[in-house]
Design a protein around this motif. Structure first.
Motif, PDB file in Angstrom:
ATOM      1  N   VAL A   6       3.223   9.313   0.559  1.00 40.19           N
ATOM      2  CA  VAL A   6       2.790   8.525  -0.826  1.00 40.19           C
ATOM      3  C   VAL A   6       4.139   7.718  -1.307  1.00 40.19           C
ATOM      4  CG1 VAL A   6       1.977   8.866  -3.172  1.00 40.19           C
ATOM      5  CG2 VAL A   6       1.064  10.183  -1.108  1.00 40.19           C
ATOM      6  N   ARG A   7       5.463   8.407  -1.242  1.00 42.68           N
ATOM      7  CA  ARG A   7       6.382   7.859  -1.838  1.00 42.68           C
ATOM      8  C   ARG A   7       6.728   6.433  -0.827  1.00 42.68           C
ATOM      9  NH1 ARG A   7       8.503  13.086  -2.593  1.00 42.68           N
ATOM     10  NH2 ARG A   7       9.560  12.678  -0.708  1.00 42.68           N
ATOM     11  N   GLU A   8       6.385   6.518   0.217  1.00 47.05           N
ATOM     12  CA  GLU A   8       6.714   5.404   1.296  1.00 47.05           C
ATOM     13  C   GLU A   8       5.916   4.260   0.923  1.00 47.05           C
ATOM     14  OE1 GLU A   8       8.524   3.220   4.174  1.00 47.05           O
ATOM     15  OE2 GLU A   8       9.153   5.002   3.184  1.00 47.05           O
ATOM     16  N   VAL A   9       4.717   4.576   0.730  1.00 47.80           N
ATOM     17  CA  VAL A   9       3.758   3.621   0.516  1.00 47.80           C
ATOM     18  C   VAL A   9       3.880   2.824  -0.810  1.00 47.80           C
ATOM     19  CG1 VAL A   9       1.054   3.152  -0.036  1.00 47.80           C
ATOM     20  CG2 VAL A   9       1.665   4.695   1.794  1.00 47.80           C
ATOM     21  N   LEU A  10       4.179   3.855  -1.931  1.00 47.74           N
ATOM     22  CA  LEU A  10       4.681   3.207  -3.167  1.00 47.74           C
ATOM     23  C   LEU A  10       5.655   2.464  -3.133  1.00 47.74           C
ATOM     24  CD1 LEU A  10       3.823   6.583  -5.307  1.00 47.74           C
ATOM     25  CD2 LEU A  10       2.283   4.408  -4.955  1.00 47.74           C
ATOM     26  N   ARG A  11       6.814   2.779  -2.519  1.00 49.03           N
ATOM     27  CA  ARG A  11       8.055   2.024  -2.281  1.00 49.03           C
ATOM     28  C   ARG A  11       7.780   0.647  -1.783  1.00 49.03           C
ATOM     29  NH1 ARG A  11      11.827   0.671   1.128  1.00 49.03           N
ATOM     30  NH2 ARG A  11      10.471   1.907   2.984  1.00 49.03           N
ATOM     31  N   ARG A  12       7.079   0.581  -0.740  1.00 51.79           N
ATOM     32  CA  ARG A  12       6.514  -0.555   0.219  1.00 51.79           C
ATOM     33  C   ARG A  12       5.748  -1.675  -0.711  1.00 51.79           C
ATOM     34  NH1 ARG A  12       6.579   0.079   6.279  1.00 51.79           N
ATOM     35  NH2 ARG A  12       8.872   1.215   6.497  1.00 51.79           N
ATOM     36  N   SER A  13       5.054  -0.733  -1.546  1.00 53.39           N
ATOM     37  CA  SER A  13       3.708  -1.794  -2.361  1.00 53.39           C
ATOM     38  C   SER A  13       4.452  -2.252  -3.416  1.00 53.39           C
ATOM     39  CB  SER A  13       2.734  -0.813  -2.954  1.00 53.39           C
ATOM     40  OG  SER A  13       3.492   0.245  -3.923  1.00 53.39           O
ATOM     41  N   ALA A  14       5.686  -1.874  -3.763  1.00 53.32           N
ATOM     42  CA  ALA A  14       6.285  -2.882  -5.010  1.00 53.32           C
ATOM     43  C   ALA A  14       6.817  -4.072  -4.588  1.00 53.32           C
ATOM     44  CB  ALA A  14       7.307  -2.012  -5.340  1.00 53.32           C
ATOM     45  N   VAL A  15       6.918  -4.343  -3.198  1.00 54.09           N
ATOM     46  CA  VAL A  15       7.507  -5.608  -2.663  1.00 54.09           C
ATOM     47  C   VAL A  15       6.714  -6.254  -1.675  1.00 54.09           C
ATOM     48  CG1 VAL A  15       9.825  -4.965  -3.081  1.00 54.09           C
ATOM     49  CG2 VAL A  15       9.137  -4.377  -0.991  1.00 54.09           C
ATOM     50  N   ALA A  16       5.763  -5.433  -1.069  1.00 54.56           N
ATOM     51  CA  ALA A  16       4.728  -6.052  -0.063  1.00 54.56           C
ATOM     52  C   ALA A  16       3.502  -6.447  -0.504  1.00 54.56           C
ATOM     53  CB  ALA A  16       4.899  -5.009   1.102  1.00 54.56           C
ATOM     54  N   THR A  17       2.964  -7.047   0.442  1.00 55.80           N
ATOM     55  CA  THR A  17       1.355  -7.668   0.158  1.00 55.80           C
ATOM     56  C   THR A  17       0.437  -6.416   0.748  1.00 55.80           C
ATOM     57  OG1 THR A  17       1.430  -8.593   2.563  1.00 55.80           O
ATOM     58  CG2 THR A  17       2.137  -9.966   0.650  1.00 55.80           C
ATOM     59  N   ALA A  18      -0.708  -6.551   0.379  1.00 52.42           N
ATOM     60  CA  ALA A  18      -1.703  -5.510   0.838  1.00 52.42           C
ATOM     61  C   ALA A  18      -1.769  -5.188   2.319  1.00 52.42           C
ATOM     62  CB  ALA A  18      -3.426  -6.129   0.134  1.00 52.42           C
ATOM     63  N   PRO A  19      -1.656  -6.461   3.218  1.00 53.18           N
ATOM     64  CA  PRO A  19      -1.870  -5.910   4.691  1.00 53.18           C
ATOM     65  C   PRO A  19      -0.518  -5.155   5.096  1.00 53.18           C
ATOM     66  CG  PRO A  19      -2.346  -8.143   4.254  1.00 53.18           C
ATOM     67  CD  PRO A  19      -1.917  -7.820   3.099  1.00 53.18           C
ATOM     68  N   GLU A  20       0.479  -5.381   4.281  1.00 50.42           N
ATOM     69  CA  GLU A  20       1.777  -4.704   4.870  1.00 50.42           C
ATOM     70  C   GLU A  20       1.509  -3.244   4.170  1.00 50.42           C
ATOM     71  OE1 GLU A  20       4.853  -7.071   3.078  1.00 50.42           O
ATOM     72  OE2 GLU A  20       5.018  -8.400   4.599  1.00 50.42           O
ATOM     73  N   ILE A  21       1.026  -3.148   3.114  1.00 52.54           N
ATOM     74  CA  ILE A  21       0.748  -1.852   2.532  1.00 52.54           C
ATOM     75  C   ILE A  21      -0.022  -0.964   3.239  1.00 52.54           C
ATOM     76  CG2 ILE A  21      -0.106  -0.579   0.770  1.00 52.54           C
ATOM     77  CD1 ILE A  21       0.913  -2.652  -1.258  1.00 52.54           C
ATOM     78  N   TYR A  22      -1.228  -1.568   3.930  1.00 55.65           N
ATOM     79  CA  TYR A  22      -2.152  -0.779   4.689  1.00 55.65           C
ATOM     80  C   TYR A  22      -1.295  -0.468   6.115  1.00 55.65           C
ATOM     81  CZ  TYR A  22      -6.009  -0.174   7.707  1.00 55.65           C
ATOM     82  OH  TYR A  22      -6.805   0.264   8.740  1.00 55.65           O
ATOM     83  N   ALA A  23      -0.590  -1.422   6.461  1.00 53.51           N
ATOM     84  CA  ALA A  23       0.015  -0.990   7.973  1.00 53.51           C
ATOM     85  C   ALA A  23       1.062   0.185   7.688  1.00 53.51           C
ATOM     86  CB  ALA A  23       0.709  -2.375   8.474  1.00 53.51           C
ATOM     87  N   ALA A  24       1.726  -0.039   6.686  1.00 44.50           N
ATOM     88  CA  ALA A  24       2.811   0.882   6.513  1.00 44.50           C
ATOM     89  C   ALA A  24       2.140   2.517   6.404  1.00 44.50           C
ATOM     90  CB  ALA A  24       3.674   0.455   5.005  1.00 44.50           C
ATOM     91  N   GLY A  25       1.012   2.507   5.550  1.00 43.99           N
ATOM     92  CA  GLY A  25       0.320   3.670   5.379  1.00 43.99           C
ATOM     93  C   GLY A  25      -0.380   4.268   6.696  1.00 43.99           C
ATOM     94  N   THR A  26      -0.687   3.412   7.247  1.00 43.25           N
ATOM     95  CA  THR A  26      -1.464   3.775   8.567  1.00 43.25           C
ATOM     96  C   THR A  26      -0.268   4.343   9.639  1.00 43.25           C
ATOM     97  OG1 THR A  26      -3.065   1.891   8.540  1.00 43.25           O
ATOM     98  CG2 THR A  26      -2.664   2.922  10.780  1.00 43.25           C
ATOM     99  N   GLN A  27       0.818   3.537   9.594  1.00 35.65           N
ATOM    100  CA  GLN A  27       2.101   4.071  10.304  1.00 35.65           C
ATOM    101  C   GLN A  27       2.209   5.408   9.886  1.00 35.65           C
ATOM    102  OE1 GLN A  27       5.307   1.529  10.123  1.00 35.65           O
ATOM    103  NE2 GLN A  27       6.598   2.865  11.872  1.00 35.65           N
ATOM    104  N   ALA A  28       2.385   5.848   8.573  1.00 34.24           N
ATOM    105  CA  ALA A  28       2.914   6.970   7.854  1.00 34.24           C
ATOM    106  C   ALA A  28       1.834   8.154   8.259  1.00 34.24           C
ATOM    107  CB  ALA A  28       3.175   6.896   6.487  1.00 34.24           C
ATOM    108  N   LEU A  29       0.418   7.898   8.487  1.00 33.35           N
ATOM    109  CA  LEU A  29      -0.465   8.716   8.791  1.00 33.35           C
ATOM    110  C   LEU A  29      -0.352   8.984  10.118  1.00 33.35           C
ATOM    111  CD1 LEU A  29      -3.397   7.248   6.816  1.00 33.35           C
ATOM    112  CD2 LEU A  29      -2.321   9.643   6.226  1.00 33.35           C
ATOM    113  N   ASP A  30      -0.102   8.054  11.148  1.00 31.52           N
ATOM    114  CA  ASP A  30       0.214   8.249  12.311  1.00 31.52           C
ATOM    115  C   ASP A  30       1.306   9.242  12.675  1.00 31.52           C
ATOM    116  OD1 ASP A  30      -1.972   6.843  12.885  1.00 31.52           O
ATOM    117  OD2 ASP A  30      -0.699   5.136  13.430  1.00 31.52           O
TER     118      ASP A  30
END
Length: 265
Positions: A6-30
């Motif tokens: 969650v913290r990783e997703v929130l950190r990236r969501s502050a500076v990234a676009t929606a696709p980037e946020i989705y990609a980061a979340g997917t990677q974290a879940l993996d």
């Protein structure tokens, strides 16, 4: 792990676009799934090892408890036999002694209480056997003396320490039977057939006279006296026991009537 994602997703969501946020979340879940897949087998293996150790411990405890129970049973059996067997042997020896058998073999194999009982029983059996042998020897000697007294031509009488007549030999019985009628002239209650068991006082008119005389006897006493027209000589000697105490009196009766008659002529 979930809070890191969650913290990783929130950190990236502050500076990234929606696709980037989705990609980061997917990677974290993996990554989380990878961690789960890696940890779960290890956890299962650890649980299995723990369960195995617990099972082995339970088996070991069961074996130890079984061994202790078996040892306890063995000790009870051994102790029971160590007590019951000597006691059974003691009962057998007591039964043999009651039947008059004093030759039982007694083995003492321990110094414990049961061994002490058997040792005391063996000592008692030995003492009883020695006493019985002494009594048999004394009885044999008494029989020999009685046979000798029975065969003696002199009239002999034996009284106990109280003056009660306990023995008359054949010559004495003949003497008193033959002179019973004459004796009754002076002693109306004289009974030649009832002398054994009577007191020596039956031969004197004064009750207690002969008893006192015999009680104070220290050595050979001789007296001559007339009774019923007969002249009798009495020779009395004390009988002493092994410890020197007075056991009775032996009295010899001699009929001097004929000799006195000749002397008077």
């Amino acid at each position: 792990r979930w809070d890191l994602v969650v913290r990783e997703v929130l950190r990236r969501s502050a500076v990234a676009t929606a696709p980037e946020i989705y990609a980061a979340g997917t990677q974290a879940l993996d990554r989380l799934a990878a961690v789960h897949d890696a940890v779960l087998p290890e956890l299962g293996a650890a649980l299995h090892r723990h369960a195995s150790r617990v099972a082995r411990s339970a088996v070991l405890v069961g074996v130890l408890i079984g061994a202790m129970l078996a040892l306890a049973v063995l000790l009870v059996v051994v102790l029971t036999r160590s007590i019951t067997r000597p006691m059974q042997r003691a009962l057998e020896v007591f039964a043999a002694i009651a039947d008059g058998r004093l030759d039982s073999r007694i083995e003492v194999r321990t110094r414990e209480e049961t061994g002490q009982v058997l040792a005391a029983l063996a000592a008692m059996q030995d003492r009883l056997r020695e006493q019985l042998e002494r009594e048999r020897a004394e009885a044999a000697a008494t029989r020999r003396i009685k046979h000798a007294l029975d065969a003696a031509s002199t009239a002999l009488m034996v009284a106990d320490a109280d003056g009660t007549i306990i023995y008359l030999n054949g010559a004495a019985q003949t003497l008193f039977r033959d002179n019973a009628a004459a004796f009754r002239r002076d002693l109306p209650r004289f009974d030649a057939e009832a002398l054994v068991g009577a007191n020596f006082d039956v031969f004197h008119r004064s009750a207690g006279h002969q008893r006192n005389l015999l009680a104070g006897l220290k050595g050979l006493h001789r007296s001559e006296f007339p009774i019923g027209g007969r002249t009798m000589v009495v020779q009395a000697s004390p009988i002493l026991g092994a410890d020197g105490t007075r056991a009775g009196t032996v009295v010899a009766w001699i009929d001097r009537s004929l000799g006195v008659s000749i002397e008077h002529e």
